[in-house]
Design an enzyme around this catalytic site. Sequence first.
Site, PDB file in Angstrom:
ATOM      1  N   TYR A  55     -16.488 -42.787 -34.240  1.00 21.80           N
ATOM      2  CA  TYR A  55     -17.151 -41.676 -34.780  1.00 21.80           C
ATOM      3  C   TYR A  55     -16.176 -40.825 -33.919  1.00 21.80           C
ATOM      4  O   TYR A  55     -16.226 -39.360 -33.952  1.00 21.80           O
ATOM      5  CB  TYR A  55     -18.177 -41.318 -33.739  1.00 21.80           C
ATOM      6  CG  TYR A  55     -19.491 -41.934 -34.051  1.00 21.80           C
ATOM      7  CD1 TYR A  55     -19.452 -42.781 -34.942  1.00 21.80           C
ATOM      8  CD2 TYR A  55     -20.969 -41.549 -32.977  1.00 21.80           C
ATOM      9  CE1 TYR A  55     -20.728 -43.713 -35.414  1.00 21.80           C
ATOM     10  CE2 TYR A  55     -21.792 -42.777 -33.094  1.00 21.80           C
ATOM     11  CZ  TYR A  55     -21.736 -43.864 -34.766  1.00 21.80           C
ATOM     12  OH  TYR A  55     -23.079 -44.060 -35.062  1.00 21.80           O
ATOM     13  N   HIS A 112     -20.887 -53.178 -33.718  1.00 18.94           N
ATOM     14  CA  HIS A 112     -21.553 -51.625 -34.463  1.00 18.94           C
ATOM     15  C   HIS A 112     -22.030 -52.455 -35.060  1.00 18.94           C
ATOM     16  O   HIS A 112     -23.598 -51.888 -35.839  1.00 18.94           O
ATOM     17  CB  HIS A 112     -20.033 -50.769 -35.276  1.00 18.94           C
ATOM     18  CG  HIS A 112     -20.589 -49.738 -35.105  1.00 18.94           C
ATOM     19  ND1 HIS A 112     -19.715 -49.251 -35.025  1.00 18.94           N
ATOM     20  CD2 HIS A 112     -22.302 -49.292 -35.328  1.00 18.94           C
ATOM     21  CE1 HIS A 112     -20.448 -47.234 -35.418  1.00 18.94           C
ATOM     22  NE2 HIS A 112     -21.910 -47.476 -36.104  1.00 18.94           N
TER      23      HIS A 112
HETATM   24  N1  LIG Z   1     -24.777 -48.426 -35.282  1.00 19.94           N
HETATM   25  C1  LIG Z   1     -25.269 -47.546 -36.720  1.00 19.94           C
HETATM   26  O1  LIG Z   1     -25.350 -48.193 -37.141  1.00 19.94           O
HETATM   27  C2  LIG Z   1     -26.070 -45.997 -36.014  1.00 19.94           C
HETATM   28  C3  LIG Z   1     -25.640 -45.319 -37.725  1.00 19.94           C
HETATM   29  C4  LIG Z   1     -26.622 -43.677 -38.356  1.00 19.94           C
HETATM   30  C5  LIG Z   1     -26.163 -43.197 -37.121  1.00 19.94           C
HETATM   31  N2  LIG Z   1     -25.960 -44.378 -35.779  1.00 19.94           N
HETATM   32  C6  LIG Z   1     -26.169 -43.060 -34.428  1.00 19.94           C
HETATM   33  O2  LIG Z   1     -27.542 -42.673 -34.375  1.00 19.94           O
HETATM   34  C7  LIG Z   1     -27.424 -41.027 -34.478  1.00 19.94           C
HETATM   35  C8  LIG Z   1     -28.514 -40.086 -35.136  1.00 19.94           C
HETATM   36  O3  LIG Z   1     -28.396 -40.986 -36.422  1.00 19.94           O
HETATM   37  P1  LIG Z   1     -27.964 -39.449 -37.462  1.00 19.94           P
HETATM   38  O4  LIG Z   1     -26.622 -38.954 -37.337  1.00 19.94           O
HETATM   39  O5  LIG Z   1     -27.800 -39.794 -38.524  1.00 19.94           O
HETATM   40  O6  LIG Z   1     -29.156 -38.774 -37.710  1.00 19.94           O
HETATM   41  P2  LIG Z   1     -30.414 -37.739 -37.825  1.00 19.94           P
HETATM   42  O7  LIG Z   1     -30.000 -38.025 -35.992  1.00 19.94           O
HETATM   43  O8  LIG Z   1     -31.477 -38.439 -38.024  1.00 19.94           O
HETATM   44  O9  LIG Z   1     -30.162 -36.341 -37.947  1.00 19.94           O
HETATM   45  C9  LIG Z   1     -28.672 -35.870 -38.329  1.00 19.94           C
HETATM   46  C10 LIG Z   1     -28.546 -34.429 -38.009  1.00 19.94           C
HETATM   47  O10 LIG Z   1     -29.734 -34.006 -38.668  1.00 19.94           O
HETATM   48  C11 LIG Z   1     -29.398 -32.747 -38.519  1.00 19.94           C
HETATM   49  N3  LIG Z   1     -30.583 -32.009 -37.182  1.00 19.94           N
HETATM   50  C12 LIG Z   1     -30.966 -31.728 -36.086  1.00 19.94           C
HETATM   51  N4  LIG Z   1     -31.789 -31.298 -35.440  1.00 19.94           N
HETATM   52  C13 LIG Z   1     -32.989 -31.300 -36.646  1.00 19.94           C
HETATM   53  C14 LIG Z   1     -33.976 -30.426 -36.865  1.00 19.94           C
HETATM   54  N5  LIG Z   1     -34.515 -29.722 -35.733  1.00 19.94           N
HETATM   55  N6  LIG Z   1     -33.814 -29.746 -37.568  1.00 19.94           N
HETATM   56  C15 LIG Z   1     -33.203 -29.795 -39.203  1.00 19.94           C
HETATM   57  N7  LIG Z   1     -31.968 -30.786 -38.830  1.00 19.94           N
HETATM   58  C16 LIG Z   1     -31.172 -31.151 -37.774  1.00 19.94           C
HETATM   59  C17 LIG Z   1     -28.058 -32.642 -37.175  1.00 19.94           C
HETATM   60  O11 LIG Z   1     -27.541 -30.732 -38.002  1.00 19.94           O
HETATM   61  P3  LIG Z   1     -27.314 -30.255 -36.634  1.00 19.94           P
HETATM   62  O12 LIG Z   1     -25.893 -31.041 -36.401  1.00 19.94           O
HETATM   63  O13 LIG Z   1     -27.055 -29.098 -37.403  1.00 19.94           O
HETATM   64  O14 LIG Z   1     -27.901 -29.950 -35.727  1.00 19.94           O
HETATM   65  C18 LIG Z   1     -27.563 -33.770 -38.197  1.00 19.94           C
HETATM   66  O15 LIG Z   1     -27.001 -33.568 -39.349  1.00 19.94           O
HETATM   67  C19 LIG Z   1     -25.894 -40.723 -34.802  1.00 19.94           C
HETATM   68  O16 LIG Z   1     -25.302 -39.737 -34.025  1.00 19.94           O
HETATM   69  C20 LIG Z   1     -24.874 -41.480 -34.031  1.00 19.94           C
HETATM   70  O17 LIG Z   1     -24.847 -41.951 -32.814  1.00 19.94           O
HETATM   71  C21 LIG Z   1     -26.276 -44.868 -35.243  1.00 19.94           C
END
Ligand SMILES: NC(=O)c1ccc[n+]([C@@H]2O[C@H](COP(=O)([O-])OP(=O)(O)OC[C@H]3O[C@@H](n4cnc5c(N)ncnc54)[C@H](OP(=O)(O)O)[C@@H]3O)[C@@H](O)[C@H]2O)c1
Length: 264
Positions: A55, A112
């Site tokens: 990341y 990962h």
């Molecule tokens: N282990 C793995 O393979 C893996 C894969 C994917 C993700 N992850 C981890 O999980 C974390 C979360 O997953 P993700 O980033 O894929 O998706 P998520 O948390 O479901 O969504 C994040 C997105 O939603 C937006 N958001 C946040 N709060 C919101 C709200 N209240 N209303 C509308 N939109 C909102 C954020 O924008 P803003 O930032 O502008 O608020 C961002 O673009 C990642 O950051 C990472 O650390 C791990």
Amino acid sequence: MIVDLDDRKELGRTGERIAAIGIGTWGIRDKESARKALRRAIELGLNQIDTAEMYSTEGLVGEVVREFGRDEVFVTTKLLPKHFKSEDSVIKAARESLRRLGLDKADLILIHWPNEGVSIKEQIRYLERVAEVGICRHIGVSNFDVRELEEAISSTRRFEIVVNQVKYSPIDRRVEKDLLPFCIEHGITIQAYTPLEGGNVTKSKILRDLAVKYGKTPVQIALNYLISHERVTAIPKTERVERVEEFRGALGWRLEVEDLLAIH
Ligand SMILES: NC(=O)c1ccc[n+]([C@@H]2O[C@H](COP(=O)([O-])OP(=O)(O)OC[C@H]3O[C@@H](n4cnc5c(N)ncnc54)[C@H](OP(=O)(O)O)[C@@H]3O)[C@@H](O)[C@H]2O)c1
């Protein structure tokens, strides 16, 4: 259905408790804004932060953690599967993550996703070495299915697999079929990633209807749904302070069972 009322969840079977809602750091666009959001998250007790070698946010996470003090935050990072070809290569990658974090230890290091070319047993042995040499306190996995997790558990010698970080949201509940029951049975904590479906939970009719009923937002309903499940923590990503405050509003109460079941 058993509703988990705790806002701090046990980490594996360690007796240690971590925040039911933490913060993810994938895809940060504005570092300064993200820094403020991470600070606010820690102040509000959402003091579980997820990062990864992939990341490019380990440096930022480490800086914020050092501002607050090492024991104030639970830091997870993840190593790319390509390193899992030898012990030396995994330890080298883990040391590099630690250097970028600027911390003396990570709390948790995960693979990962599984390296398809190496046995799970070897990968877990390499990961155990990372903990043995003192780079992290705990080890875990990410994107492991039940079979892979079973193999991982039976491969450990000195450390336990405390976490499986997997995709889980109220819209994508595939893990509820086999993986979540398996994790509950074996005392493995889930870190639910993409819990907001990248923001798309705000469009769900059932989540919007429940938001009106409870005087909450669809995002708060989504996170509350996830952490109502035993063993489940969620790591939504945001780089906005006001959204961190919104996440905080998902703690301290629970949806009624009939409403949890309506999301099913
Ligand atoms: N282990 C793995 O393979 C893996 C894969 C994917 C993700 N992850 C981890 O999980 C974390 C979360 O997953 P993700 O980033 O894929 O998706 P998520 O948390 O479901 O969504 C994040 C997105 O939603 C937006 N958001 C946040 N709060 C919101 C709200 N209240 N209303 C509308 N939109 C909102 C954020 O924008 P803003 O930032 O502008 O608020 C961002 O673009 C990642 O950051 C990472 O650390 C791990």
